[in-house]
Design a protein around this motif. Structure first.
Motif, PDB file in Angstrom:
ATOM      1  N   UNK A 294       6.241  -0.752   7.512  1.00  0.00           N
ATOM      2  CA  UNK A 294       5.914  -1.537   8.701  1.00  0.00           C
ATOM      3  C   UNK A 294       6.429  -0.908   9.988  1.00  0.00           C
ATOM      4  N   UNK A 295       7.346   0.066   9.873  1.00  0.00           N
ATOM      5  CA  UNK A 295       7.997   0.602  11.079  1.00  0.00           C
ATOM      6  C   UNK A 295       8.091   2.127  11.084  1.00  0.00           C
ATOM      7  N   UNK A 296       7.065   2.856  10.679  1.00  0.00           N
ATOM      8  CA  UNK A 296       7.216   4.316  10.581  1.00  0.00           C
ATOM      9  C   UNK A 296       7.373   5.007  11.934  1.00  0.00           C
ATOM     10  N   UNK A 297       6.915   4.361  13.027  1.00  0.00           N
ATOM     11  CA  UNK A 297       7.003   4.990  14.343  1.00  0.00           C
ATOM     12  C   UNK A 297       8.341   4.731  15.027  1.00  0.00           C
ATOM     13  N   UNK A 298       9.165   3.860  14.446  1.00  0.00           N
ATOM     14  CA  UNK A 298      10.479   3.578  15.034  1.00  0.00           C
ATOM     15  C   UNK A 298      11.486   4.647  14.622  1.00  0.00           C
TER      16      UNK A 298
ATOM     17  N   UNK B 236       0.811  -1.222   0.000  1.00  0.00           N
ATOM     18  CA  UNK B 236       0.000   0.000   0.000  1.00  0.00           C
ATOM     19  C   UNK B 236       0.841   1.267   0.000  1.00  0.00           C
ATOM     20  N   UNK B 237       1.974   1.242   0.710  1.00  0.00           N
ATOM     21  CA  UNK B 237       2.831   2.431   0.751  1.00  0.00           C
ATOM     22  C   UNK B 237       3.364   2.766  -0.635  1.00  0.00           C
TER      23      UNK B 237
ATOM     24  N   UNK C 136      13.827  10.860   2.968  1.00  0.00           N
ATOM     25  CA  UNK C 136      12.725  11.684   2.478  1.00  0.00           C
ATOM     26  C   UNK C 136      11.481  10.830   2.248  1.00  0.00           C
ATOM     27  N   UNK C 137      11.680   9.622   1.791  1.00  0.00           N
ATOM     28  CA  UNK C 137      10.542   8.716   1.615  1.00  0.00           C
ATOM     29  C   UNK C 137       9.922   8.378   2.969  1.00  0.00           C
ATOM     30  N   UNK C 138      10.770   8.119   3.975  1.00  0.00           N
ATOM     31  CA  UNK C 138      10.289   7.866   5.336  1.00  0.00           C
ATOM     32  C   UNK C 138       9.493   9.063   5.850  1.00  0.00           C
ATOM     33  N   UNK C 139       9.992  10.257   5.580  1.00  0.00           N
ATOM     34  CA  UNK C 139       9.266  11.459   6.012  1.00  0.00           C
ATOM     35  C   UNK C 139       7.895  11.536   5.353  1.00  0.00           C
ATOM     36  N   UNK C 140       7.822  11.172   4.078  1.00  0.00           N
ATOM     37  CA  UNK C 140       6.534  11.219   3.384  1.00  0.00           C
ATOM     38  C   UNK C 140       5.553  10.214   3.989  1.00  0.00           C
ATOM     39  N   UNK C 141       6.040   9.031   4.332  1.00  0.00           N
ATOM     40  CA  UNK C 141       5.173   8.033   4.968  1.00  0.00           C
ATOM     41  C   UNK C 141       4.681   8.546   6.315  1.00  0.00           C
ATOM     42  N   UNK C 142       5.589   9.115   7.110  1.00  0.00           N
ATOM     43  CA  UNK C 142       5.179   9.647   8.411  1.00  0.00           C
ATOM     44  C   UNK C 142       4.181  10.787   8.255  1.00  0.00           C
ATOM     45  N   UNK C 143       4.385  11.636   7.253  1.00  0.00           N
ATOM     46  CA  UNK C 143       3.427  12.717   7.020  1.00  0.00           C
ATOM     47  C   UNK C 143       2.038  12.165   6.720  1.00  0.00           C
ATOM     48  N   UNK C 144       1.965  11.042   5.999  1.00  0.00           N
ATOM     49  CA  UNK C 144       0.657  10.454   5.694  1.00  0.00           C
ATOM     50  C   UNK C 144      -0.047  10.003   6.971  1.00  0.00           C
ATOM     51  N   UNK C 145       0.734   9.503   7.944  1.00  0.00           N
ATOM     52  CA  UNK C 145       0.133   9.094   9.218  1.00  0.00           C
ATOM     53  C   UNK C 145      -0.286  10.317  10.030  1.00  0.00           C
ATOM     54  N   UNK C 146       0.514  11.364  10.005  1.00  0.00           N
ATOM     55  CA  UNK C 146       0.110  12.612  10.668  1.00  0.00           C
ATOM     56  C   UNK C 146      -1.203  13.107  10.083  1.00  0.00           C
ATOM     57  N   UNK C 147      -1.283  13.080   8.746  1.00  0.00           N
ATOM     58  CA  UNK C 147      -2.487  13.552   8.061  1.00  0.00           C
ATOM     59  C   UNK C 147      -3.716  12.750   8.512  1.00  0.00           C
TER      60      UNK C 147
END
Length: 319
Positions: A225-229, A154-155, A261-272
């Motif tokens: 699988x690990x965006x919060x780590x 999905x990511x 930068x890709x990790x940041x984009x994934x984290x931004x999606x969770x913030x959103x």
């Protein structure tokens, strides 16, 4: 019926809006390699709109129709990536089947006759020749195939959808930089790399580029699988099974970005998502949600968020 066509230098723009089913059928046939379209539902309420923009070999179509349509398509000799808006759709071949709902992105079957059905059609379609994608894995385009219509994760699906949205916005800019050959070549290269990382493919042999694409898929799955780590480059490289330097080079080549930068984009999606679900009347705050996902500098975070979503995080929280 409203029909307009313009040719501004190398950028070609075409728009049609019609309530004539026969004209709509002919437009679909001419755009999508003799695809045959049948209408299901009340023909008296039929309406079809298509807005297409192309430059060189790259094209994007916005297609809408409020009732059900069935399509029969011959084997395409080009790549066709499809993102669903509000539409519900299905595509199938003899061996493959995929159901699409709002936000899903797929690649149309390659080299196979396929059927599709959509209700309340609302899609964005990106068309591109096979050659620039096959070139990334050093293969004759006639031997290259995507083996499934759905993204590997999905990511990666979200990443490719964002790539399509970026290209869509660039093409619809009246003064688009994609009219310049070097910029267009870079954009096509970016799409090709993102597609290879997003969708499974077979190329008949293992190449360095193909191995890198596989490593990226492992890296992206690990990030998802690990965006919060508190992930580091070394963590991501270890999960991908390659060195940090190779990881950086592979992300730049295939996705036109960096792992972090890709990790940041994934984290931004969770913030959103968290901001959309939050309730400011219960004391939910942007700062707490941002820090939960690793954004310690709120000024930079707000700038990142606005660049992706077009407005401030506070706006999302309040609306």
């Amino acid at each position: 019926m409203d029909l307009r066509g313009t040719d501004a230098g190398p950028v070609h723009r075409f728009e049609v809006a019609t309530d004539d089913p026969e004209q709509a059928v002919e437009i679909v046939r001419s755009t999508y390699a003799d695809t045959r379209m049948k209408i299901s539902g009340d023909k008296f309420t039929f309406f079809y709109r298509q807005r297409s923009v192309s430059v060189g070999p790259l094209a994007v179509d916005d297609v809408t129709s409020p009732i059900g349509v069935d399509m029969q398509s011959p084997p395409f000799d080009f790549l066709c990536f499809i993102t669903a808006g509000r539409a519900q759709a299905s595509i199938h071949t003899r061996d493959l089947h995929v159901d699409m709902t709002a936000g899903d992105t797929v690649v149309a079957p390659m080299g196979q006759t396929h059927s599709s059905f959509a209700r309340d059609l609302d899609t964005v379609v990106l068309r591109l020749p096979v050659a620039p994608v096959a070139a990334h894995v050093g293969l004759d385009p006639r031997r290259f195939r995507f083996t499934d219509m759905s993204p590997i994760t999905p990511a990666l699906g979200r990443y490719f959808r964002a790539t399509m949205q970026h290209i869509h916005a660039q093409l619809h800019d009246p003064d688009t930089a994609l009219a310049h050959p070097l910029v267009l070549a870079g954009a096509i290269d970016m799409i090709a790399g993102a597609a290879l990382a997003t969708f499974p493919y077979t190329c008949g042999h293992t190449s360095r580029s193909g191995a890198q694409a596989a490593a990226i898929r492992r890296a992206v799955a690990f990030i998802e699988a690990n965006p919060a780590r508190p992930l580091t480059m070394a963590d991501i490289a270890a999960a991908a099974g390659i060195s940090v330097r190779t990881l950086q080079q592979a992300f730049q080549r295939h996705l036109d970005t960096t792992p972090l930068l890709y990790l940041r984009r994934v984290r931004l999606s969770y913030v959103h998502e968290d901001l959309q679900a939050a309730d400011p009347t219960n004391g939910d705050e942007v700062s707490a949600i941002a820090r939960r996902w690793g954004f310690g500098h709120l000024g930079r975070f707000a700038a990142y968020y606005r660049a992706v979503y077009g407005h401030s995080p506070r706006h999302t929280l309040r609306n």
